[in-house]
Design a protein around this motif. Structure first.
Motif, PDB file in Angstrom:
ATOM      1  N   GLY A 196       1.847  12.436  -9.665  1.00 37.91           N
ATOM      2  CA  GLY A 196       0.782  13.430  -9.570  1.00 37.91           C
ATOM      3  C   GLY A 196      -0.600  12.840  -9.781  1.00 37.91           C
ATOM      4  N   MET A 197      -0.761  11.576  -9.448  1.00 36.96           N
ATOM      5  CA  MET A 197      -2.068  10.937  -9.541  1.00 36.96           C
ATOM      6  C   MET A 197      -2.593  10.724  -8.119  1.00 36.96           C
ATOM      7  SD  MET A 197      -0.978   8.043 -12.306  1.00 36.96           S
ATOM      8  CE  MET A 197      -2.592   7.307 -12.585  1.00 36.96           C
ATOM      9  N   SER A 198      -3.866  10.341  -8.027  1.00 36.50           N
ATOM     10  CA  SER A 198      -4.355   9.989  -6.696  1.00 36.50           C
ATOM     11  C   SER A 198      -4.076   8.499  -6.480  1.00 36.50           C
ATOM     12  CB  SER A 198      -5.843  10.296  -6.559  1.00 36.50           C
ATOM     13  OG  SER A 198      -6.604   9.378  -7.301  1.00 36.50           O
ATOM     14  N   ASP A 199      -3.974   8.125  -5.216  1.00 43.20           N
ATOM     15  CA  ASP A 199      -3.656   6.726  -4.906  1.00 43.20           C
ATOM     16  C   ASP A 199      -4.689   5.764  -5.497  1.00 43.20           C
ATOM     17  OD1 ASP A 199      -5.595   7.669  -3.270  1.00 43.20           O
ATOM     18  OD2 ASP A 199      -4.575   7.204  -1.391  1.00 43.20           O
ATOM     19  N   ILE A 200      -5.950   6.213  -5.517  1.00 46.16           N
ATOM     20  CA  ILE A 200      -6.978   5.299  -5.989  1.00 46.16           C
ATOM     21  C   ILE A 200      -6.901   5.123  -7.508  1.00 46.16           C
ATOM     22  CG2 ILE A 200      -8.953   6.855  -6.372  1.00 46.16           C
ATOM     23  CD1 ILE A 200      -9.063   3.559  -4.416  1.00 46.16           C
ATOM     24  N   GLN A 201      -6.403   6.123  -8.212  1.00 45.63           N
ATOM     25  CA  GLN A 201      -6.205   5.965  -9.663  1.00 45.63           C
ATOM     26  C   GLN A 201      -5.142   4.913  -9.928  1.00 45.63           C
ATOM     27  OE1 GLN A 201      -5.510  10.212 -10.483  1.00 45.63           O
ATOM     28  NE2 GLN A 201      -7.111  10.067 -12.042  1.00 45.63           N
TER      29      GLN A 201
ATOM     30  N   ARG B 141       0.827  -1.203   0.000  1.00 45.70           N
ATOM     31  CA  ARG B 141       0.000   0.000   0.000  1.00 45.70           C
ATOM     32  C   ARG B 141       0.871   1.267   0.000  1.00 45.70           C
ATOM     33  NH1 ARG B 141      -5.507   1.107   3.119  1.00 45.70           N
ATOM     34  NH2 ARG B 141      -5.970  -0.792   1.994  1.00 45.70           N
TER      35      ARG B 141
ATOM     36  N   HIS C  65      -4.256   2.534  -7.869  1.00 44.29           N
ATOM     37  CA  HIS C  65      -4.836   1.260  -7.452  1.00 44.29           C
ATOM     38  C   HIS C  65      -5.793   0.730  -8.521  1.00 44.29           C
ATOM     39  CE1 HIS C  65      -6.234  -1.803  -4.657  1.00 44.29           C
ATOM     40  NE2 HIS C  65      -7.444  -1.541  -5.097  1.00 44.29           N
ATOM     41  N   GLY C  66      -6.556   1.653  -9.125  1.00 39.90           N
ATOM     42  CA  GLY C  66      -7.502   1.262 -10.169  1.00 39.90           C
ATOM     43  C   GLY C  66      -6.807   0.610 -11.353  1.00 39.90           C
TER      44      GLY C  66
ATOM     45  N   ILE D 224       2.015   2.150  -3.433  1.00 43.02           N
ATOM     46  CA  ILE D 224       0.995   2.795  -4.264  1.00 43.02           C
ATOM     47  C   ILE D 224       0.911   4.280  -3.930  1.00 43.02           C
ATOM     48  CG2 ILE D 224      -1.496   2.899  -4.683  1.00 43.02           C
ATOM     49  CD1 ILE D 224      -1.498  -0.143  -4.595  1.00 43.02           C
ATOM     50  N   GLN D 225       1.008   4.596  -2.638  1.00 40.54           N
ATOM     51  CA  GLN D 225       0.978   6.006  -2.237  1.00 40.54           C
ATOM     52  C   GLN D 225       2.183   6.756  -2.778  1.00 40.54           C
ATOM     53  OE1 GLN D 225       0.637   5.615   1.978  1.00 40.54           O
ATOM     54  NE2 GLN D 225      -1.483   4.930   1.850  1.00 40.54           N
TER      55      GLN D 225
ATOM     56  N   SER E 277      -5.279  -2.801 -10.175  1.00 44.81           N
ATOM     57  CA  SER E 277      -6.249  -3.863  -9.889  1.00 44.81           C
ATOM     58  C   SER E 277      -6.914  -4.377 -11.155  1.00 44.81           C
ATOM     59  CB  SER E 277      -7.303  -3.366  -8.894  1.00 44.81           C
ATOM     60  OG  SER E 277      -8.060  -2.326  -9.462  1.00 44.81           O
ATOM     61  N   PHE E 278      -6.776  -3.623 -12.259  1.00 44.10           N
ATOM     62  CA  PHE E 278      -7.345  -4.083 -13.532  1.00 44.10           C
ATOM     63  C   PHE E 278      -6.583  -5.294 -14.059  1.00 44.10           C
ATOM     64  CE2 PHE E 278      -7.632  -4.086 -18.158  1.00 44.10           C
ATOM     65  CZ  PHE E 278      -8.989  -3.956 -18.364  1.00 44.10           C
ATOM     66  N   TYR E 279      -5.295  -5.341 -13.796  1.00 42.47           N
ATOM     67  CA  TYR E 279      -4.454  -6.396 -14.344  1.00 42.47           C
ATOM     68  C   TYR E 279      -4.237  -7.525 -13.342  1.00 42.47           C
ATOM     69  CZ  TYR E 279      -3.484  -2.898 -17.863  1.00 42.47           C
ATOM     70  OH  TYR E 279      -3.626  -1.976 -18.846  1.00 42.47           O
ATOM     71  N   ASN E 280      -4.424  -8.753 -13.823  1.00 46.50           N
ATOM     72  CA  ASN E 280      -4.184  -9.906 -12.955  1.00 46.50           C
ATOM     73  C   ASN E 280      -2.729 -10.019 -12.531  1.00 46.50           C
ATOM     74  OD1 ASN E 280      -6.786 -10.909 -12.897  1.00 46.50           O
ATOM     75  ND2 ASN E 280      -6.541 -11.951 -14.860  1.00 46.50           N
TER      76      ASN E 280
END
Lengths: 227, 178
Positions: free
Chosen positions: B57-62, B46, B64-65, B49-50, B68-71
């Motif tokens: 310059g992205m948000s952490d959830i971007q 985690r 993570h998004g 990712i932060q 998480s899309f890729y296996n």
């Protein structure tokens, strides 16, 4: 001055700026095309809800929010093919949606309830999806200003778009893939204080009960309203 | 080289700093960065990712998004004995799902999870490439052919035994510990 082009939508002559999208041209001319994820202020159309299918002569079935207008374009919004695709898209959207509307806080203010009669779809889990398993997913309560309910979210992406426009980078975004796709809040990863400006835009724009304002946000929105 | 032993957030941050120094602050570098981070740590912590999100310059959830899309990307460390359960067509048809359920129940973890003692992690994979042996389970490098729910305990018990040095002999020949 931007160049204007002439087209017809359902035999009605319409004039629009060159480069504008069919959906916007139609709405400006007072012709209704169903739509959900469309956000006029976004740089690029999201094109995710698939509710705005129309038939364009020579191009076939296209989503009106992504197709630019051009001189002499002939658009029909009412062909059987377009209607069928729109209905299918809507059925997929509500296939896993919690349809116990009477118990929902958004009852009677929900976009799905407005769209259903226009698309001639009953707001019940469609027959073809009834056999599929449904499970209640846990709510995301990490943000004190809002609450995310994956059972009521239809993944239209409007909150992601508006948050990107307002904050430069989205603090809410899609995670996972396929059937597992959900939205997730930045606060589920870090602390809210560092992140969300709690502007409430995402909650205001949510067409369903996916994002619910919490007491903190309501107080904040009231305060900004008074100023 | 893996740095999976680094538990400390500061240590992770330091290690990530070294990685990030080699990449431009450009969103198009996101996936190469994540791949490198996973290469070093074995998963995406985690904290990583932060750090990556603030670098780009992205948000952490971007971030993570995307991840998480890729296996390919995982968010939990691999266990000492990483278990892969095949869910390809052949394995699925002959009851791979039942074996997976048995694994989840026995280990008390979900797919993508790791047991509390760090011994086992559980993943589902698309195909191992030996459909004739379906349903197939892989632990570490060892293939367990024609699995059934009742054989899950048997396979795991042997690995658990080799984990405690005193009982090493009993598990001999049944596995090689990771």
């Amino acid at each position: 001055m931007t160049e204007r082009v002439k087209l017809t939508i359902d035999d009605i002559p319409v004039e629009a700026d060159k480069g504008a999208k069919i959906l916007q041209a139609a709405l400006d001319a007072g012709i209704y095309i169903p739509h959900l994820c469309y956000l006029p202020e976004a740089d690029l159309p999201f094109g995710g809800c698939r509710l705005c299918y129309v038939e364009v002569e020579g191009r076939g079935l296209v989503t009106a929010c992504t197709q630019p207008v051009s001189e002499g374009l002939v658009v029909r919004t009412d062909t059987p093919g377009a209607a069928r695709l729109r209905r299918t898209a809507f059925k997929l959207m509500i296939a896993y949606h919690d349809l116990d509307c009477r118990k929902c806080w958004k009852n009677k203010k929900c976009e799905l309830q407005k769209l259903a009669p226009k698309l001639k779809v009953k707001l019940k889990t469609p027959e073809e999806f009834r056999a599929l398993p449904t499970e209640q997913l846990p709510l995301d309560t990490t943000n004190p200003y809002l609450r995310y309910d994956p059972n009521r979210c239809v993944l239209c992406g409007k909150c992601v778009q508006i948050c990107t426009i307002r904050n430069g980078k989205s603090l809410i975004d899609f995670v996972n893939r396929g059937y597992e796709t959900r939205l997730a809040l930045s606060s589920s990863m870090t602390l809210i204080e560092e992140n969300c400006p709690s502007c409430g835009q995402c909650v205001a724009i949510c067409p369903t009960a996916g994002l619910e304002p919490q007491s903190g946000l309501e107080a904040l929105m009231d305060r900004t309203g008074e100023e | 080289m893996t740095a999976a032993h680094l538990e400390n957030e500061e240590q992770i941050a330091e290690e990530i700093g070294k990685i990030l120094a080699q990449y431009e602050r450009d969103r198009s570098r996101l996936i190469p960065i994540l791949q490198r981070v996973q290469q070093v740590f074995g998963y995406l912590p985690r904290k990583a990712i932060q750090e990556v999100s603030s670098h780009l310059g992205m948000s952490d959830i971007q971030v993570h998004g995307v991840a998480s899309f890729y296996n390919h990307f995982r968010f939990t460390p691999l266990g000492k004995h990483p278990i892969q359960m095949c869910m390809g067509t052949a394995c699925h048809m002959v009851g791979g799902g039942l074996v997976l359920e048995a694994l989840k129940r026995t280990l008390d973890i979900e797919v993508g999870g790791i047991t509390e003692d760090g011994e086992f992690s559980l993943d589902r994979v698309a195909c191992i490439g030996c459909c004739g042996l379906a349903p197939v389970m892989v632990i570490g490098e060892k293939i367990y052919p024609k699995m059934s729910p009742s054989r899950v305990d048997e396979a795991l018990v042997n690995l658990k035994m080799t984990s405690s040095p005193a009982e090493q002999e009993e598990g001999e020949g049944e596995n090689r510990s990771g």
